[in-house]
Design a protein around this motif. Structure first.
Motif, PDB file in Angstrom:
ATOM      1  N   GLY A 102       7.445  -2.716  -5.576  1.00 59.01           N
ATOM      2  CA  GLY A 102       6.847  -1.208  -6.188  1.00 59.01           C
ATOM      3  C   GLY A 102       5.646  -0.893  -5.435  1.00 59.01           C
ATOM      4  N   GLY A 103       5.073   0.166  -5.706  1.00 61.69           N
ATOM      5  CA  GLY A 103       3.947   0.768  -5.115  1.00 61.69           C
ATOM      6  C   GLY A 103       2.541  -0.028  -5.487  1.00 61.69           C
ATOM      7  N   SER A 104       2.483  -0.460  -6.623  1.00 61.59           N
ATOM      8  CA  SER A 104       1.168  -1.153  -6.900  1.00 61.59           C
ATOM      9  C   SER A 104       1.102  -2.498  -6.444  1.00 61.59           C
ATOM     10  CB  SER A 104       1.073  -1.397  -8.445  1.00 61.59           C
ATOM     11  OG  SER A 104       0.863  -0.224  -9.186  1.00 61.59           O
ATOM     12  N   ILE A 107       0.164  -2.181  -2.669  1.00 62.80           N
ATOM     13  CA  ILE A 107      -1.191  -1.834  -2.570  1.00 62.80           C
ATOM     14  C   ILE A 107      -1.998  -3.150  -2.811  1.00 62.80           C
ATOM     15  CG2 ILE A 107      -3.336  -0.805  -3.422  1.00 62.80           C
ATOM     16  CD1 ILE A 107      -1.556   1.258  -1.941  1.00 62.80           C
ATOM     17  N   TYR A 136      -5.639   7.668  -6.486  1.00 64.32           N
ATOM     18  CA  TYR A 136      -4.961   6.809  -7.501  1.00 64.32           C
ATOM     19  C   TYR A 136      -4.073   5.914  -6.507  1.00 64.32           C
ATOM     20  CZ  TYR A 136      -1.732   4.850 -10.904  1.00 64.32           C
ATOM     21  OH  TYR A 136      -1.028   4.078 -11.684  1.00 64.32           O
ATOM     22  N   HIS A 137      -4.408   4.533  -6.784  1.00 63.01           N
ATOM     23  CA  HIS A 137      -3.704   3.710  -5.830  1.00 63.01           C
ATOM     24  C   HIS A 137      -2.733   2.785  -6.614  1.00 63.01           C
ATOM     25  CE1 HIS A 137      -5.510   5.177  -2.105  1.00 63.01           C
ATOM     26  NE2 HIS A 137      -6.859   4.888  -2.788  1.00 63.01           N
ATOM     27  N   GLY A 138      -2.527   3.028  -7.885  1.00 63.04           N
ATOM     28  CA  GLY A 138      -1.675   2.014  -8.635  1.00 63.04           C
ATOM     29  C   GLY A 138      -1.984   1.396  -9.991  1.00 63.04           C
ATOM     30  N   GLU A 210      -5.283   8.326   0.539  1.00 63.01           N
ATOM     31  CA  GLU A 210      -4.159   9.068   0.453  1.00 63.01           C
ATOM     32  C   GLU A 210      -4.305  10.015   1.403  1.00 63.01           C
ATOM     33  OE1 GLU A 210      -2.681   9.637  -3.910  1.00 63.01           O
ATOM     34  OE2 GLU A 210      -4.896   9.309  -4.088  1.00 63.01           O
ATOM     35  N   ASP A 244      -2.400   4.861   2.103  1.00 65.50           N
ATOM     36  CA  ASP A 244      -1.435   4.979   0.946  1.00 65.50           C
ATOM     37  C   ASP A 244      -0.597   5.962   0.833  1.00 65.50           C
ATOM     38  OD1 ASP A 244      -0.334   4.850  -1.459  1.00 65.50           O
ATOM     39  OD2 ASP A 244      -2.093   4.463  -2.661  1.00 65.50           O
ATOM     40  N   VAL A 246       2.416   5.916  -0.730  1.00 72.27           N
ATOM     41  CA  VAL A 246       3.531   5.485  -1.789  1.00 72.27           C
ATOM     42  C   VAL A 246       4.024   6.950  -2.304  1.00 72.27           C
ATOM     43  CG1 VAL A 246       3.717   4.765  -4.331  1.00 72.27           C
ATOM     44  CG2 VAL A 246       2.322   3.193  -2.314  1.00 72.27           C
ATOM     45  N   MET A 247       3.118   8.059  -2.406  1.00 69.93           N
ATOM     46  CA  MET A 247       3.632   9.361  -2.814  1.00 69.93           C
ATOM     47  C   MET A 247       4.173  10.260  -1.726  1.00 69.93           C
ATOM     48  SD  MET A 247       3.751  10.931  -5.679  1.00 69.93           S
ATOM     49  CE  MET A 247       2.154  11.328  -6.833  1.00 69.93           C
ATOM     50  N   LYS A 273       7.946   4.401  -3.716  1.00 72.14           N
ATOM     51  CA  LYS A 273       8.835   5.698  -4.333  1.00 72.14           C
ATOM     52  C   LYS A 273      10.009   6.092  -3.703  1.00 72.14           C
ATOM     53  CE  LYS A 273       4.868   7.394  -7.089  1.00 72.14           C
ATOM     54  NZ  LYS A 273       5.311   7.312  -8.099  1.00 72.14           N
TER      55      LYS A 273
HETATM   56  C1  LIG Z   1      -0.653   7.108  -4.065  1.00 71.42           C
HETATM   57  C2  LIG Z   1       0.074   6.074  -5.107  1.00 71.42           C
HETATM   58  N1  LIG Z   1      -0.423   4.645  -4.767  1.00 71.42           N
HETATM   59  C3  LIG Z   1       0.289   3.814  -5.484  1.00 71.42           C
HETATM   60  C4  LIG Z   1       0.897   4.059  -6.840  1.00 71.42           C
HETATM   61  C5  LIG Z   1       1.646   3.308  -7.584  1.00 71.42           C
HETATM   62  O1  LIG Z   1       2.876   2.885  -7.311  1.00 71.42           O
HETATM   63  P1  LIG Z   1       3.950   2.368  -8.461  1.00 71.42           P
HETATM   64  O2  LIG Z   1       3.970   3.471  -9.419  1.00 71.42           O
HETATM   65  O3  LIG Z   1       5.202   2.240  -7.846  1.00 71.42           O
HETATM   66  O4  LIG Z   1       3.385   0.833  -9.006  1.00 71.42           O
HETATM   67  C6  LIG Z   1       1.250   5.458  -7.082  1.00 71.42           C
HETATM   68  C7  LIG Z   1       2.022   5.603  -8.221  1.00 71.42           C
HETATM   69  O5  LIG Z   1       2.179   6.972  -8.534  1.00 71.42           O
HETATM   70  C8  LIG Z   1       0.689   6.468  -6.051  1.00 71.42           C
HETATM   71  O6  LIG Z   1       0.833   7.812  -6.409  1.00 71.42           O
END
Ligand SMILES: Cc1ncc(COP(=O)(O)O)c(C=O)c1O
Length: 277
Positions: A102-104, A107, A136-138, A210, A244, A246-247, A273
């Motif tokens: 997943g995203g976090s 990262i 926001y990175h997680g 981001e 980043d 992720v979004m 995502k």
């Molecule tokens: C830019 C960004 N990075 C990282 C994350 C974390 O991803 P995850 O929710 O899949 O752990 C998010 C989640 O919203 C995000 O928007």
């Protein structure tokens, strides 16, 4: 409040029980139909219960469900990585994909990878990760440390390692009092990165950002020239550039990845995502 063994995201509201999805719709156990305008949280880019996806998942699970990456690779992982690199374009032509859940976690992995890279190239002092105030990175501790989202990190602050956060170009509340819709202040914001790198006294390993803001500053795009300058500053100072996405990745901004709008080449690109779709 109904009793539940699931630790829920809020103790204040009841949650309907989702039982089925199809395309843009979700149904709950009471038969209510929901139009899923947001694809959960920018995750279900291609809708719910796509038959080709479940068929492919079934087929793979029948053949082989899991092997450990310390012992094996698999044809499907190799194929997926190749397709993803093609999708990421020429900048990643000889790159490699590290898969996470997943995203976090992605990262966290990027932050650790940046540190390890610096150690491997003989720069062991470099361990700081610079980032931006509104970001926001997680949700994991490392990702929270580099995030700027105050409310989401407040409670955990005594537990997180703090590095420098620089300002973010945000036209509505511009720090530089500009009167031209932030057309020219991108360089002022980019200079903040240069100063933060100098202040780190040779300890900056990477800068994470981001390309288009997500959860903390909805859909704010960078002013002209800003990201190009950020990329040059990183390169000139041997600081890795981590995008980043992720979004914003996987086509969400109209290009495969948001960095393609500004033609910049990050060293590490993190995506999640929409990738799950
Ligand atoms: C830019 C960004 N990075 C990282 C994350 C974390 O991803 P995850 O929710 O899949 O752990 C998010 C989640 O919203 C995000 O928007």
């Amino acid at each position: 409040m109904d009793s539940s063994s699931v630790f829920r995201r809020s103790f204040k509201k009841p949650f309907p029980s989702a039982v089925r999805g199809e395309g843009v719709y979700i149904w709950d156990s009471e038969g209510n139909k929901y139009l899923d305008f947001s694809g959960s949280a920018a995750v279900n880019f291609i809708g719910h219960a796509v038959p080709e996806i479940s068929a492919a998942m079934t087929e793979q699970a029948k053949q082989l469900e899991f092997v450990h990456t310390s012992q094996f690779t698999t044809p499907i992982a190799e194929q997926y990585a190749n397709e993803l690199l093609d999708f990421a374009g020429k900048n990643f032509a000889r790159g490699a994909v590290y898969f996470t859940s997943g995203g976090s976690e992605a990262i966290e992995t990027a932050l650790k990878l940046a540190r390890q890279y610096q150690v491997e190239v003989g720069e062991p002092r470099r361990h700081q990760i610079l980032s931006r105030t509104q970001s926001y990175h997680g949700s994991t501790l490392g990702a929270l440390a580099v995030s700027g989202n105050r409310r989401r990190r407040e409670v955990y602050l005594p537990m997180v390692r703090e590095f420098a956060h620089i300002g973010i170009p945000y036209c509505y509340r511009c720090n530089y009092d500009c009167k031209d819709g932030c057309r020219n202040c991108g360089q002022e914001y980019a200079a903040e990165l240069d100063q933060a790198i100098k202040a780190s006294d040779g300890q900056a390993a990477a800068f994470i950002f981001e390309p288009v803001s997500g959860a903390t500053l909805g859909a704010v795009t960078p002013p002209p020239g800003y990201l190009q300058s950020i990329a040059e500053i990183c390169q000139g100072n041997k600081v890795l550039l981590i995008a980043d996405e992720v979004m914003t990745g996987m086509g969400r901004t109209g290009k495969n990845f948001a960095v393609d709008h500004w033609d910049i080449s990050p060293d590490i690109l993190v995506t999640a995502k929409g990738l799950s779709s």
